[in-house]
Each structure stands twice: as C-alpha cells, then as structure tokens.
Design an enzyme around this catalytic site. Structure first.
Site, short mmCIF file in Angstrom:
data_model
loop_
_atom_site.label_atom_id
_atom_site.label_comp_id
_atom_site.label_asym_id
_atom_site.label_seq_id
_atom_site.Cartn_x
_atom_site.Cartn_y
_atom_site.Cartn_z
N ASN A 109 0.93 -1.35 -0.08
CA ASN A 109 -0.11 0.24 0.00
C ASN A 109 0.80 1.37 -0.02
O ASN A 109 1.48 1.57 0.92
CB ASN A 109 -0.97 -0.05 1.22
CG ASN A 109 -2.02 0.99 1.28
OD1 ASN A 109 -1.91 1.98 0.56
ND2 ASN A 109 -2.74 0.87 2.21
N ARG A 117 -2.35 -1.84 -3.72
CA ARG A 117 -3.26 -0.94 -3.56
C ARG A 117 -3.20 0.23 -4.75
O ARG A 117 -1.99 0.72 -4.39
CB ARG A 117 -3.52 -0.45 -2.26
CG ARG A 117 -4.66 0.63 -1.98
CD ARG A 117 -4.24 1.76 -1.12
NE ARG A 117 -5.44 2.75 -0.98
CZ ARG A 117 -5.20 3.99 -0.53
NH1 ARG A 117 -3.74 4.21 -0.04
NH2 ARG A 117 -6.21 4.80 -0.23
N ARG A 173 -8.12 17.85 5.25
CA ARG A 173 -8.72 18.23 3.89
C ARG A 173 -9.97 19.02 4.39
O ARG A 173 -10.84 18.65 5.17
CB ARG A 173 -8.89 17.18 3.18
CG ARG A 173 -7.68 16.37 2.46
CD ARG A 173 -8.06 15.13 1.70
NE ARG A 173 -7.64 14.12 2.31
CZ ARG A 173 -7.59 12.70 2.09
NH1 ARG A 173 -8.41 12.48 1.25
NH2 ARG A 173 -7.05 11.87 2.89
N GLU A 188 -7.73 -2.57 5.68
CA GLU A 188 -7.53 -2.57 4.31
C GLU A 188 -6.62 -3.70 3.71
O GLU A 188 -6.73 -4.20 2.64
CB GLU A 188 -6.86 -0.97 3.93
CG GLU A 188 -6.97 -0.72 2.54
CD GLU A 188 -6.72 0.77 2.46
OE1 GLU A 188 -6.21 1.42 3.12
OE2 GLU A 188 -7.50 1.02 1.50
#
Ligand code: AMP
Length: 406
Positions: free
Chosen positions: A9, A94, A244, A390
């Site tokens: 990842n 990923r 963000r 994940e």
C-alpha cells in the site's frame, strides 16, 4: 490452497505493507514507513506472533526503494516466516486511482500495466509510487503474480447523474473530469459485512456506508452497488476531514489566490494539508486530541467537531434521499469504529429519520474484527459498526483473482 500474499500500500510519502496468510486470514508481518523521501524517514517492521517493532532508517529513499529494503529484511531477519522471496505466492497492490480504465481488481499483465500509466495523472502523488513498486517487484520476482486493487473501482457503478459535474461538457470529453470516488474497497467491505450482520443478502439492501478516518467519505450502496459517494474527481471533495477541507465554494480558491498572491501548489497545500479538523481547531488533525480539547472548553475545537458532525449528518440525509430504501447506516475506519462520542453526536440528529442509537450498545468497546449493531432493536434503520483492515481486504481480493489463474 492457502497463499502468502505481500500487500503493498504505497502512498505519496508512506509505505504500508503486510505479509498475509490467506488461509487463516492472519498477518505474519506488518510494516509502516513514514516521511518517505525525507532525511527523517523511518520504517518499522514487525513479525508475528508478538509484533515487536524494529526501526530501520530509510533516509532519502523512494517508496519503491523502501519496499526493496523491506524485502531484504523479510529474507534476512531470523524472525521472518520466509527466507526466500519465492515463498511469497502473490503481491496485492493498492492503487488510489483507476479512472475509467479499471472497474474491478485485475491481474497486472502487460496491457494492464500500460493502462496503469494512463491513470497516473489522476493521482499524481499516489499512483506513480505504487506503479514504481509494481515495476520493482516485477523485476525482482518476475514469475510472482501481481494484482492491482483500486480505491475507485467500487464506484464504477455510479450513474452519470451522480458522477458528472455541471461544467462545460468539453472538460469531461477532453480530460475525463468527473467524480470517481475513493475508499472503494472499504465501502464494499463495510456493505458486505453489514449484510452478514443483518443476515440478509446484500442485493436486497439499501445501505449508507460511512468511512470516517483521517480521510472520510460516505457512500450510498443500493442493492450492493455504489450509486453515489461524497469524494469526487479527487479525495478532496465531500466531508470535512483531518486536514482536508472537503467541499467548499470553489470561488473561495480564486478569491484567496488573488488576495494573497499564492500559487496553485500553495493553495493545494492549504486545502489538502492545512484545512479540515486541523485548520478549524488550530490544534490537531487527530479527532482524539480535538475531542479532549473541546471537553476542556476549547471553543475552536468544539466548532470543528460541530462542523464535522453536521457535514456527516447532511451527507447521510442526502443519500437517504438518493436511495429507494435505507436499511442500515454502517460506520467504519478510525473515527467510525472507535469514537462512541462522535457516533452519539451524529445519530442524535438523525433519530427523526429512523436511525435510533442504543446508547449502551454504542459505548461497548469493539474488538478488532468483531462487527456489531448499535441501534435499538426496533430502530427502523439499523446502525452497524464494522472494523476494517485495508491490507486484509486487498489480500482477499488478490487471493480470489490469483486462485482463478489456477
Ligand atoms: P484511519 O484513517 O482510519 O486510520 O483513522 C485515523 C483517525 O481515527 C485518527 O486520526 C483519529 O482522529 C481517529 N480515531 C482513532 N481512534 C479514535 C477514538 N477512540 N476517538 C476518536 N477518534 C479516533
């Protein structure tokens, strides 16, 4: 056949990796490298069963070079379950952006590798290091199958009315500017786990899946398919996140850039790295710090939490309207799984829509891998908590595809 899968990842300045034995769904090695590309970069590697971290200095290396270093550790460390790279059966990568080129996970063959190149401009910070890792592994282990698992693929089922922006059509025609979404593997997994919890087939359900972590997105999953999601062309759209901004009036950008004379890159950094929970609280991007500060009376921290909660509520309400039915809301990722306080604040405002939290169930501390329902028994819409991993999900996808190869 059980497989040992190395999950890679790669981020813009990080590398997460695990060696996963798919038979028992267990992790044999966990690695996290951060601040990659800087003089302060480090890489922690830990092996089962006790996962004692060993730190390696990987100053000024690229993400792919860190991965190469990890392979050396895997072969050389006496605690490692392998002593030769041939003991890795497959590699699961990923990939952040698959654009319109990839609508599902794929085995990386020549044509797929060429198409990956075309996706790089969609996530210029994330896709190129992931592609560099794929190339490095292909050079070192040419006969080991590699799979690409995309953050965007689950959202390929969105209808045009959800994925198009109200911009002149030429921007879609020329640059494929549209909404792609993100966190797709997480939303897909959360939806499937919720269906298992509810004991009903996913195809019969309407679900709203909330991935609330450092990044955050919410998806409307109608009959197992993503029909809309809050992230857009990039993972900047939608919810307020750790650093963000999420969705804001786009005219603010041109206004600030003119007023302060800042560059595109500086504006980009403000929106991606200095906004959200961090920007409003002025304290931290970590919700735990901000919750503690708010409890201690810090007003900016309280405002950040109120805004965060309000935006999540509006997104859930919006998707309730977008679907033909809503059976459950599913909470996952760092905040969704762990913060009973935020879940309570979110669902306090949604009871009138039939999402009724059971306060006691909400406060039970979850165990990794144990999913649960936290709404009252006769809540018309159930509320579920699903724990996510994940790397494990990527390993499963990789196993599925590689098994089909025979
Ligand atoms: P993720 O991106 O899924 O790893 O989530 C990371 C974020 O989860 C952190 O930045 C924290 O803000 C948040 N988080 C983790 N545990 C808790 C908790 N117990 N309470 C509130 N927030 C948490």
């Amino acid at each position: 056949m059980p497989m040992r899968i190395l999950v890679v990842n790669a981020g813009s300045s990080s590398l997460k990796s695990q060696l996963i034995e798919t038979d028992g769904k267990v992790s044999l090695m966990k690695c996290l490298a951060e601040k990659v590309g800087t003089p302060d970069a480090y890489m922690n590697v830990a092996f089962a069963p006790d996962f004692q971290k060993v730190t390696y200095h990987v100053a000024d290396m690229t993400v792919a070079e860190c991965l190469k270093k990890l392979l050396e550790v895997l072969v050389d460390d006496p605690e490692s379950p392998i002593s030769d790279l041939s003991q890795i059966d497959a590699i699961g990568n990923r990939i952040v952006a698959g654009g319109e080129h990839f609508t599902k996970s794929v085995i990386i063959d020549g044509p797929a590798r060429e198409k990956l190149e075309l996706c790089e401009e969609l996530a210029p910070l994330h896709n190129p290091p992931a592609d560099a890792c794929i190339d490095m592994m292909a050079a070192l282990m040419p006969s080991t199958p590699q799979v690409a698992v995309f953050d965007t693929a689950f959202h390929a089922t969105m209808p045009a009315k959800a994925y198009m922006y109200p911009l002149p059509a030429r921007y879609y025609d020329d640059y494929r500017i549209r909404r792609y979404g993100a966190h797709g593997t997480s939303h897909r997994y959360a939806a499937q786990q919720a269906a298992n919890l509810l004991g009903r087939p996913l195809r019969d359900l309407g679900l709203i899946t909330c991935h609330l972590g450092n990044g955050g997105s919410i998806t409307a999953v109608n009959h197992g398919k993503s029909i809309d999601t809050t992230m857009g062309f990039t993972p900047l759209e939608g919810l307020m996140m750790g650093t963000r901004s999420g969705s804001i009036d786009p005219a603010i950008l041109t206004y600030i850039m003119r007023r302060e004379g800042i560059s595109f890159d500086e504006m980009d950094a403000v929106l991606n790295r200095e906004s959200g929970v961090l920007g409003v609280s002025g304290l931290s991007a970590d919700m735990r710090d901000v919750l503690a500060a708010a409890d201690a009376g810090n007003e900016q921290a309280r405002l950040a939490i109120d805004m965060y909660v309000y935006r999540v509520q509006k997104a859930i309400g919006g998707f309730y309207a977008a679907m033909t039915r809503t059976d459950a809301v599913v909470m996952t990722a760092g905040i969704g799984e762990n913060s009973a306080e935020l879940r309570e604040l979110i669902f306090e405002g949604l009871a009138h829509m039939g999402m009724i939290l059971d306060r006691e169930r909400n406060h039970v501390v979850g165990q990794i891998g144990v999913n649960r329902i936290i709404s009252i028994d006769d809540s018309p819409i159930k509320i579920c908590v699903v724990t996510t991993d994940e790397e494990m999900r990527i390993a499963r996808e990789t196993d599925n595809l590689v098994s089909q190869l025979g």
